[in-house]
Motif scaffolding. Structure first.
Motif, PDB file in Angstrom:
ATOM      1  N   GLU A  46       0.884  -1.063   0.188  1.00 33.32           N
ATOM      2  CA  GLU A  46       0.029  -0.005  -0.045  1.00 33.32           C
ATOM      3  C   GLU A  46       0.774   1.254   0.104  1.00 33.32           C
ATOM      4  N   GLY A  47       0.638   1.877  -0.829  1.00 32.48           N
ATOM      5  CA  GLY A  47       1.313   3.413  -0.708  1.00 32.48           C
ATOM      6  C   GLY A  47       0.889   4.267   0.360  1.00 32.48           C
ATOM      7  N   VAL A  48       1.806   4.926   0.867  1.00 32.56           N
ATOM      8  CA  VAL A  48       1.584   5.923   2.187  1.00 32.56           C
ATOM      9  C   VAL A  48       1.706   7.274   1.815  1.00 32.56           C
ATOM     10  N   SER A  49       2.893   7.516   1.215  1.00 33.75           N
ATOM     11  CA  SER A  49       3.132   8.970   1.009  1.00 33.75           C
ATOM     12  C   SER A  49       4.218   9.179   0.009  1.00 33.75           C
ATOM     13  N   CYS A  50       4.382  10.356  -0.490  1.00 36.11           N
ATOM     14  CA  CYS A  50       5.425  10.757  -1.692  1.00 36.11           C
ATOM     15  C   CYS A  50       5.947  12.051  -1.429  1.00 36.11           C
ATOM     16  N   ILE A  51       7.269  12.289  -1.735  1.00 32.83           N
ATOM     17  CA  ILE A  51       7.688  13.710  -1.689  1.00 32.83           C
ATOM     18  C   ILE A  51       8.515  13.978  -3.136  1.00 32.83           C
ATOM     19  N   THR A  52       8.231  14.994  -3.666  1.00 32.82           N
ATOM     20  CA  THR A  52       8.876  15.320  -4.867  1.00 32.82           C
ATOM     21  C   THR A  52      10.464  15.818  -4.673  1.00 32.82           C
ATOM     22  N   SER A  53      11.090  15.726  -5.513  1.00 36.19           N
ATOM     23  CA  SER A  53      12.569  15.925  -5.791  1.00 36.19           C
ATOM     24  C   SER A  53      12.686  17.380  -5.671  1.00 36.19           C
TER      25      SER A  53
END
Length: 129
Positions: A46-53
């Motif tokens: 399951e995906g939780v979170s993302c942060i861009t470069s």
């Protein structure tokens, strides 16, 4: 190839907090979009979170919004996942993953593990009284 090492997992009581770290070696993590995923026994990843470069825009799965915060420290080449108000359903093996380049953290990017090329080995989080 980017090497990622997760740490910070452990056993915590419901309502408690943990901070996971995803440390990178070989390349600067600043150039990578980074995601956190989790997998509980018998369940799909399951995906939780993302942060861009670079600019570090963020997004979260609905299940963790308001409780988890993703951030990055470029000087330490590390991405963090601060987890507050933990619940038993948060129990899982947590992975960080990275994809070189800037990619907007859409809901799809949060959830789709196939969009990431580099993965760590995971750190176990157990929420139990």
């Amino acid at each position: 190839q980017l090497q990622l090492v997760e740490s910070g997992g452990g056993l915590v009581q419901p309502g408690g907090s943990l901070r996971l770290s995803c440390a990178a070696s070989t390349f600067s993590l600043n150039y990578y979009t980074v995601g956190w995923f989790r997998q509980a026994p018998g369940k799909e990843r399951e995906g939780v979170s993302c942060i861009t470069s670079n600019i570090g825009s963020t997004n979260y799965a609905d299940s963790v919004k308001g409780r988890f915060t993703i951030s990055r420290d470029n000087a330490k080449n590390t991405v963090y996942l601060q987890m507050n108000s933990l619940e038993p359903d948060d129990t899982a093996l947590y992975y960080c993953a990275a994809q070189i380049g800037y990619y907007a953290c859409s809901d799809q990017r949060v959830s789709d593990s196939k969009t990431y090329t580099d993965w760590g080995q995971g750190t176990q989080v157990t929420v139990s009284s």
